[in-house]
Design a protein around this motif. Structure first.
Motif, short mmCIF file in Angstrom:
data_model
loop_
_atom_site.label_atom_id
_atom_site.label_comp_id
_atom_site.label_asym_id
_atom_site.label_seq_id
_atom_site.Cartn_x
_atom_site.Cartn_y
_atom_site.Cartn_z
N LEU A 137 -24.08 -34.60 -23.28
CA LEU A 137 -25.16 -35.42 -23.92
C LEU A 137 -24.03 -36.64 -24.22
CD1 LEU A 137 -23.61 -32.82 -27.17
CD2 LEU A 137 -26.19 -33.41 -25.89
N LEU A 138 -23.24 -37.11 -23.20
CA LEU A 138 -22.88 -38.13 -23.01
C LEU A 138 -23.52 -38.78 -21.77
CD1 LEU A 138 -20.48 -40.13 -24.01
CD2 LEU A 138 -19.49 -39.41 -22.18
N LYS A 139 -24.21 -38.47 -20.68
CA LYS A 139 -25.48 -38.60 -20.11
C LYS A 139 -25.85 -39.05 -20.43
CE LYS A 139 -23.92 -35.36 -17.00
NZ LYS A 139 -23.68 -34.62 -15.45
N GLN A 140 -26.86 -38.29 -21.81
CA GLN A 140 -28.33 -38.31 -22.60
C GLN A 140 -28.50 -39.48 -22.89
OE1 GLN A 140 -29.07 -34.17 -23.46
NE2 GLN A 140 -29.27 -33.92 -21.16
N ARG A 141 -27.28 -40.04 -23.34
CA ARG A 141 -27.06 -41.31 -24.88
C ARG A 141 -26.59 -40.11 -26.05
NH1 ARG A 141 -26.87 -46.90 -22.54
NH2 ARG A 141 -25.51 -46.82 -20.91
N GLU A 142 -26.61 -39.30 -26.28
CA GLU A 142 -26.89 -39.05 -27.43
C GLU A 142 -26.01 -38.79 -28.30
OE1 GLU A 142 -28.67 -35.13 -27.61
OE2 GLU A 142 -30.15 -35.19 -25.74
N ILE A 143 -24.39 -38.71 -27.81
CA ILE A 143 -22.86 -39.81 -28.22
C ILE A 143 -22.56 -40.66 -27.15
CG2 ILE A 143 -23.17 -37.11 -28.86
CD1 ILE A 143 -20.97 -36.87 -26.42
N GLU A 144 -21.35 -41.02 -28.07
CA GLU A 144 -21.07 -42.85 -27.39
C GLU A 144 -19.33 -41.70 -27.12
OE1 GLU A 144 -19.82 -47.14 -28.68
OE2 GLU A 144 -21.73 -45.28 -30.00
N ILE A 145 -18.61 -41.31 -27.44
CA ILE A 145 -17.66 -41.41 -27.19
C ILE A 145 -17.51 -39.32 -26.78
CG2 ILE A 145 -15.46 -40.42 -27.94
CD1 ILE A 145 -15.86 -43.41 -30.03
N GLY A 146 -16.42 -38.45 -26.57
CA GLY A 146 -16.82 -37.13 -25.70
C GLY A 146 -15.49 -36.60 -25.91
N ILE A 147 -14.84 -35.61 -25.79
CA ILE A 147 -13.23 -35.25 -26.69
C ILE A 147 -13.42 -34.38 -25.80
CG2 ILE A 147 -11.49 -34.67 -27.43
CD1 ILE A 147 -12.24 -36.93 -29.61
N VAL A 148 -13.04 -33.58 -24.51
CA VAL A 148 -12.74 -32.57 -23.68
C VAL A 148 -12.02 -32.36 -23.20
CG1 VAL A 148 -15.44 -33.31 -22.35
CG2 VAL A 148 -13.70 -33.79 -21.54
N ARG A 149 -11.69 -30.95 -22.31
CA ARG A 149 -10.66 -30.41 -21.86
C ARG A 149 -10.34 -31.26 -20.10
NH1 ARG A 149 -6.58 -29.47 -24.65
NH2 ARG A 149 -7.13 -27.88 -26.65
N LEU A 150 -9.81 -31.31 -19.45
CA LEU A 150 -10.15 -31.17 -18.50
C LEU A 150 -10.27 -30.05 -17.69
CD1 LEU A 150 -8.05 -34.62 -18.65
CD2 LEU A 150 -9.93 -34.69 -18.18
#
Length: 296
Positions: free
Chosen positions: A135-148
């Motif tokens: 979603l971040l790569k597709q620019r549908e969101i600006e911030i991502g919060i993920v697990r590493l």
């Protein structure tokens, strides 16, 4: 002469795979869209898309143009946002994607942000770490919060506090201690978080079991932590998840146990696309998030 509209139309056709679908997404009729594609090919003197059954596939020339067009369109979006923010201040929409097991980090930050910037509306998306990164790569969101872990070469990464794993078992099992040892999972049916694509928490837990000398009995894997906790509450099996995850999803009929002899930690992070203009809303949101975390 090629214009921005043609590039946008071309990129949408590529992403949708069909002119019909692209026309629907762009809210225009199919014949004018087909004509725009034809004009673009005639201007460049190359074939950009070839039909393969019902789908359209990029030629080598098309691949080059699509890559360059996406860069230009993204730069234009960034420029428009930056200009508007210079004049308008903090308002609009802030789109954030978050893994469900990381929701713990959001409520207080959103509440304080909203108090300071009431003209900003949130769009929240959820999914596993792979989906959030897409979603971040597709620019549908600006911030991502993920697990590493996650591919650090593509993103700016802001590490969040690590989180111990805990065992979650059905309350109906009537376990008599507030703790458990890893070896006790040998014969327990396990339900584990597993990304749609890539490696993450699933592999971490599996390797920890193997470090303690046994192969876990996994009966279910799923990218959605609420589904797993619901299954645990019904007595299907146990799970091993980050401690903060259980605190935010107050599901009844489960018992949470500390794992005495395990040192594995769940690592989380904020990810932002490199070389992208960061909106004022995002900057202030991240500042508030950092303040919230330092106070815990």
């Amino acid at each position: 002469m090629i214009d921005i509209k043609q590039l946008k139309y071309f990129a949408t056709i590529v992403e949708e795979g069909q002119i019909t679908k692209a026309a629907r997404k762009l809210h225009i009729a199919q014949p004018p869209l087909s004509q725009q594609l034809k004009q673009l090919e005639e201007t460049l003197g190359v074939t950009l898309l070839e039909r393969n059954g019902k789908k359209l596939e990029l030629t080598e020339s098309g691949k080059i143009l699509y890559h360059k067009a996406k860069q230009l369109l993204q730069q234009l979006d960034d420029a428009i946002l930056e200009v508007r923010e210079t004049n308008e201040g903090i308002k609009g929409i802030l789109s954030i994607g978050c893994v469900k097991s990381c929701f713990f980090y959001l409520p207080e930050t959103i509440k304080k942000f909203n108090k300071n910037f009431p003209d900003v509306k949130f769009h929240l998306r959820e999914g596993d770490s792979f989906l959030i990164s897409e979603l971040l790569k597709q620019r549908e969101i600006e911030i991502g919060i993920v697990r590493l872990p996650i591919d650090s070469n593509q993103y700016e990464i802001i590490s969040l506090p690590s989180d111990p794993y805990v065992a979650v078992i059905p309350k109906q099992w009537k376990y008599h201690h507030h703790y458990i040892y890893m070896k006790e999972f040998t014969d327990i049916p396990l339900l584990l978080l597993h990304r749609i694509s890539g490696k993450g928490q699933y592999e971490l837990v599996i390797n920890e079991c193997r470090r303690h000398g046994f192969e876990p009995k996994i009966i279910c894997e799923c990218p959605d932590v609420t589904i797993l906790l619901s299954l645990v509450s019904k007595g299907v099996g146990a799970t091993i998840v980050p401690k903060s995850t259980v605190s935010i999803f107050r599901i009844p009929e489960i018992t949470v146990l500390e794992i005495i002899d395990s040192s594995i930690q769940a690592e989380a992070a904020v990810i932002i696309e490199k070389n992208r203009y960061i909106s004022k809303s995002s900057i202030h949101f991240l500042e508030i998030l950092k303040t919230e975390l330092s106070s815990k």
